[in-house]
Design a protein around this motif. Structure first.
Motif, mmCIF file in Angstrom:
data_model
loop_
_atom_site.group_PDB
_atom_site.id
_atom_site.type_symbol
_atom_site.label_atom_id
_atom_site.label_comp_id
_atom_site.label_asym_id
_atom_site.label_seq_id
_atom_site.Cartn_x
_atom_site.Cartn_y
_atom_site.Cartn_z
ATOM 1 N N UNK A 20 0.830 -1.207 0.000
ATOM 2 C CA UNK A 20 0.000 0.000 0.000
ATOM 3 C C UNK A 20 0.863 1.255 0.000
ATOM 4 N N UNK A 21 1.950 1.210 0.740
ATOM 5 C CA UNK A 21 2.839 2.367 0.800
ATOM 6 C C UNK A 21 3.472 2.647 -0.562
ATOM 7 N N UNK A 22 3.835 1.577 -1.280
ATOM 8 C CA UNK A 22 4.429 1.755 -2.609
ATOM 9 C C UNK A 22 3.414 2.393 -3.561
ATOM 10 N N UNK A 23 2.157 1.939 -3.488
ATOM 11 C CA UNK A 23 1.111 2.536 -4.312
ATOM 12 C C UNK A 23 0.889 3.997 -3.926
ATOM 13 N N UNK A 24 0.818 4.245 -2.622
ATOM 14 C CA UNK A 24 0.538 5.598 -2.140
ATOM 15 C C UNK A 24 1.610 6.584 -2.562
ATOM 16 N N UNK A 25 2.871 6.144 -2.587
ATOM 17 C CA UNK A 25 3.975 7.023 -2.985
ATOM 18 C C UNK A 25 3.824 7.497 -4.422
ATOM 19 N N UNK A 30 -4.776 1.059 -4.162
ATOM 20 C CA UNK A 30 -5.080 -0.294 -4.647
ATOM 21 C C UNK A 30 -6.589 -0.518 -4.738
ATOM 22 N N UNK A 31 -7.006 -1.127 -5.834
ATOM 23 C CA UNK A 31 -8.414 -1.483 -5.988
ATOM 24 C C UNK A 31 -8.744 -2.673 -5.098
ATOM 25 N N UNK A 32 -10.007 -2.811 -4.779
ATOM 26 C CA UNK A 32 -10.423 -3.901 -3.889
ATOM 27 C C UNK A 32 -10.058 -5.258 -4.477
ATOM 28 N N UNK A 33 -10.211 -5.415 -5.784
ATOM 29 C CA UNK A 33 -9.909 -6.727 -6.383
ATOM 30 C C UNK A 33 -8.410 -7.007 -6.344
ATOM 31 N N UNK A 34 -7.579 -5.956 -6.400
ATOM 32 C CA UNK A 34 -6.137 -6.171 -6.299
ATOM 33 C C UNK A 34 -5.774 -6.700 -4.911
ATOM 34 N N UNK A 105 8.585 -2.092 -9.456
ATOM 35 C CA UNK A 105 8.602 -2.115 -7.981
ATOM 36 C C UNK A 105 9.765 -2.894 -7.372
ATOM 37 N N UNK A 106 10.586 -3.545 -8.195
ATOM 38 C CA UNK A 106 11.633 -4.400 -7.628
ATOM 39 C C UNK A 106 12.651 -3.611 -6.812
ATOM 40 N N UNK A 107 13.024 -2.434 -7.276
ATOM 41 C CA UNK A 107 14.052 -1.661 -6.578
ATOM 42 C C UNK A 107 13.655 -1.370 -5.137
ATOM 43 N N UNK A 108 12.360 -1.177 -4.876
ATOM 44 C CA UNK A 108 11.893 -0.842 -3.527
ATOM 45 C C UNK A 108 11.524 -2.071 -2.710
#
Length: 883
Positions: A20-25, A30-34, A105-108
């Motif tokens: 969630x933090x990665x998405x928020x940045x 994130x969608x509910x289905x994700x 997202x791999x780097x994080x």
């Protein structure tokens, strides 16, 4: 299916928070289905995710795979872990795009992970590096995965897989490439029963079956992605659609409105259904706007890989005004700059329409829009029907092929190469071997769930001993049974030549032999069917890759060309280009015609497309009737050519091919006659030299389905059709080798080789199951025998509306044009159609005038009172028959 409402355990909270933090940045939520998919994967469940294009499916399953690693604290490991995730894509063109999304997202979240691609386009140096050490996540195709399974140490390289993700499952499951993927997954699950398998799909009408096909006997979750996404389906309306139209009739008239739409929009994709159409429309656009040269590009599967890559890069960078493309750009490549999608002609299916619409606004929250560009007036009705069907969620089903033995034969050789498999001596005097564990594994692939022991034994004997007719030829003893160091019998492939040929032939995509097209000065442009090149003489010009080329010579299976001084040339035609109208689309069209037949007050006239098509529909009513879901329109007409019989079952082009042959054969049994046939998606025409007795039509006996299979086989040149299908089967099964790099075999050589096998098997091995498969595929794929039978059954329930036409109707004319195309050159056809159109317009005007007279109106009223139906025309002579 398991309950998809499972929530994450407390121990999973930290990884979920990291995601969630990665998405928020990045300003995302994130969608509910994700989140639902993440939770299922954290709980160790396989599944299928179904969501619309551009809604975020990729990160739903990719983050689920990453979170599993975070939960296991694998990021504390030193160095990159071995291959853990396999991402299977149906197209090489998607591989690079998928890799970019995966790597971001791999780097994080997993900085120690490595990622790579392995497809037919991967350079040999990169494959060599992967052979030394596989990346942590690998993007590949079904063919490349099969090649990996054929490696001697395949088990050691693949047994540590944790997750396999199959992208665009809706595109794979309905063909042999999907079967190839099913067999590969069954092998991977044998090595690792805890393996997670997730599929991504969109535009599917049978989700439960799609999930079963993906998972075999295993259980899995089904996650449905509900994302509010605006979808706009509209139509470019022609200024003068006319009362009579045929395939391609409106093309030139729609060019100016299309160019205006492109002028007013940003980056656009212009989809066509065939490569020939793409070449034609690219030329039309460039000729209309020469200043767009370099800003408008062409993309289809026969262009060189470098050309396609250049076009895709230009789209991503927003440097191109428009790209004219085929299905080569249907699937998941992410082109954010694309604002508009236009479809030339009908998409023929709701799923294809939605898939292409999703190429615009390819991001959550962005609207998607597709604009239909009709090329004939009936496609206006199809456009309105497609919108209604899409809004109602009437999406086509996809069915997996059942027990294709050519794919199984290929897979057995692959497994024998990839470390071999254990066998046991077979009981009985005939000898041979069994492989019970392998049989159980193959039956776990959904396509082979009903595979019999006899069928499996036949396939095993075929690869071991060449079957009943090839036993004397060592090159067809591809698999050898030998005892290993522990005395266990194992199947292997010791012959290095056989192994090399097999690895070069792995795959199920079989097309007509193509020939590379090269500049005489150097460089490759793409490839064209060899048969087209064979008809050219030096100096002939043809259109390809958006250019007019002059053919110079053929050398070493390559056609050498130069730029032509002329601006016109022949357009190549590729096999298998025409897509049949789907059942869902046909039903939606008939529903609209039913409303139009009810009169001017029906709500269907609120559709702008039907208003545009009104002149044609009204003329059809004046001269004949409109087809409806409850009636079968039968039209007869006499001309200088002979006697015309037209029927409109709305079964799609492939079904109508079979029906036309069947009806002609049945009618000629009762009364000797000679027929010429024509079909389109709406109906079929039988043109005969002698008058046709209509009794069998009017009493429905012509539509009898009790002896359908026998009658279809007798009515067709089924031997020729089966032999043509056998050529493909022979290549997949490894009987016919297409040649080494730089020395491919010609079409004539391949046809001769497959024909020889066909004749040998027919004479000396009549029980050969590849022959049986060829017959079955002709019926199921070329003639769609299941849909044909359903169409016949429906025709038996319909009320016959017979109209004796004084002149061709708007619905019968396109059938006549289809037949004339086969006999006349383009120039002669244009002249003939111009004369016909003038005569038809004059006749329609006379019919319209007569209809306005009071006597005609009274006659029409009396006919309706007798039950002839509201669409009966004043000038028609008709009679109705009920079942």
């Amino acid at each position: 299916m398991r309950d998809p409402s499972t929530t994450a355990s407390p121990s999973d909270a930290a990884p979920l928070q990291a995601a969630r933090a990665w998405f928020s940045a990045r300003g995302w939520q994130p969608a509910a289905f994700q989140v639902e998919a993440w939770q299922h994967m954290l709980a160790g469940r396989s599944g299928l995710l179904h969501a619309s294009t551009g809604s975020g499916k990729t990160y739903a399953v990719w983050f689920g795979a990453l979170l599993r690693v975070l939960v296991e604290k694998k990021k504390r490991e030193q160095g990159a872990p071995p291959l853990r995730v396999l991402w299977i894509t149906p197209m090489r063109a998607l591989a690079a795009d998928s890799l970019r999304a995966i790597t971001l997202p791999l780097a994080d979240l997993a900085p120690h992970w490595t990622a790579g691609i392995r497809t037919g386009d991967t350079p040999s140096a990169e494959r060599a590096r992967q052979d030394r050490r596989m990346p942590t996540v690998l993007v590949t195709t079904p063919e490349s995965l099969s090649l990996m399974l054929s490696r001697e140490h395949a088990r050691e390289e693949l047994a540590q897989l944790d997750v396999v993700i199959v992208d665009e499952w809706h595109e794979l499951m309905g063909n042999k490439r999907g079967v190839q993927a099913q067999l590969a997954l069954a092998r991977l699950r044998t090595w690792n029963p805890a393996l997670l398998v997730w599929g991504l799909s969109a535009t599917l009408g049978n989700l439960d079956e799609a999930a079963r096909t993906l998972h075999g006997h295993a259980e899995g979750a089904l996650v449905r992605g509900h994302v509010d996404k605006t979808l706009v389906i509209d139509t470019l309306l022609p200024a003068n659609p006319g009362r009579f139209s045929w395939a391609g009739h409106l093309g030139a008239q729609m060019l100016e409105p299309l160019v205006a739409e492109l002028e007013a929009s940003g980056t656009a994709l212009v989809f066509t259904n065939t490569r020939s159409q793409a070449e034609i429309w690219y030329q039309l656009i460039i000729n209309a706007r020469p200043d767009w040269a370099g800003l408008v590009a062409l993309h289809h599967g026969s262009l060189a890989h470098e050309v396609r890559e250049w076009v895709e890069a230009g789209l991503k960078a927003g440097k191109l005004k428009a790209v004219v493309a085929t299905s080569s750009l249907d699937l998941g490549v992410d082109f954010l700059p694309v604002e508009r999608v236009l479809q030339i002609g009908s998409a023929k299916g709701v799923a294809r329409l939605l898939q292409r619409a999703g190429r615009s606004g390819h991001q959550p929250g962005r609207p998607s829009r597709i604009t239909l560009v009709p090329t004939n007036t009936l496609e206006l009705v199809e456009a309105a029907a497609a919108r209604r069907a899409a809004q109602a969620g009437r999406i086509e089903r996809r069915e997996t092929p059942q027990r294709p033995l050519d794919v199984l034969v290929q897979h057995l050789v692959t497994l024998a190469l990839g470390g071999g498999f254990e066998v046991l001596p077979r009981d009985g005097a005939q000898g041979g071997h069994d492989a019970p564990a392998l049989l159980d594994e193959i039956r776990r692939a959904h396509a082979y769930r009903d595979l019999t022991l006899e069928q499996f034994r036949w396939a095993l004997d075929f690869v071991e001993r060449g079957g009943a007719s090839l036993g004397a030829y060592p090159e067809y003893h591809r698999v050898r049974i030998e005892a290993d160091a522990d005395g266990v019998l194992r199947a292997g492939v010791p012959d290095r030549g056989i192994a090399r040929r097999h690895r070069m032939s792995v795959g199920t995509i079989v097309s007509d032999a193509s020939m590379q097209v090269k500049w005489i000065t150097g460089g490759t442009i793409g490839s064209i069917d060899e048969g087209f090149i064979a008809r050219l003489k030096p100096g002939d010009c043809f259109i390809f890759a958006g250019r007019v080329l002059e053919y110079v010579r053929t050398r070493e299976m390559a056609a050498y060309v130069k730029r032509a001084a002329r601006n016109r040339g022949a357009v190549p035609v590729w096999g298998g280009g025409k897509m049949p109208l789907s059942t869902e689309m046909a039903s939606a069209v008939l529903d609209l015609l039913q409303g139009a037949a009810q009169g001017d007050d029906d709500p269907v006239w609120s559709e702008p497309e039907l208003q545009a098509a009104r002149p044609m529909l009204q003329t059809q009513v004046q001269l004949s009737r409109l087809p409806t879901p409850r009636t079968l329109l039968v039209e007869t007409c006499d001309s200088r050519e002979g006697h015309h019989l037209c029927l409109y079952p709305f079964g799609g082009r492939n079904v109508h091919i079979g029906l036309a042959q069947l009806f002609a054969w049945r009618l000629s049994k009762h009364q000797p006659n000679t027929f010429s046939l024509a079909v389109n998606d709406y109906g079929l025409e039988l043109l005969s030299a002698l008058p046709i007795e209509l009794g069998a039509v009017l009493d429905h006996s012509l539509f009898d389905s009790s002896r359908l299979l026998d009658d279809v086989l007798q009515s067709l040149n089924s031997g020729e059709l089966a032999q043509r299908r056998f050529r493909e089967i022979a290549r997949v099964a490894g009987l016919v080798f297409t040649g080494f790099p730089g020395a491919p075999k010609s079409t004539r050589q391949l046809q001769a080789s497959s024909s020889l096998f066909y004749e040998v098997f027919r004479k000396y091995d009549a029980g050969n199951l590849l022959l049986t498969q060829a017959d079955a595929e002709v019926l199921s794929q070329e003639l769609e025998i299941g849909r044909l039978a359903a169409t016949l059954a429906r025709m038996q329930t319909l009320r016959i509306e017979h109209v004796a036409l004084p002149m061709p109707s708007p619905m019968s004319l396109p059938l006549m044009v289809e037949r004339l195309r086969e006999k006349l050159t383009t120039e002669k056809l244009a002249d003939r159609l111009q004369r016909m159109l003038q005569e038809l317009e004059a006749g329609a005007a006379r019919a319209e005038t007569s209809l306005s007279r009071p006597a005609a109106a009274g006659a029409a009223s009396r006919r309706r009172a007798r039950g002839a139906g509201p669409a009966a025309g004043a000038g028609s002579r008709s009679r109705a028959a009920r079942p």
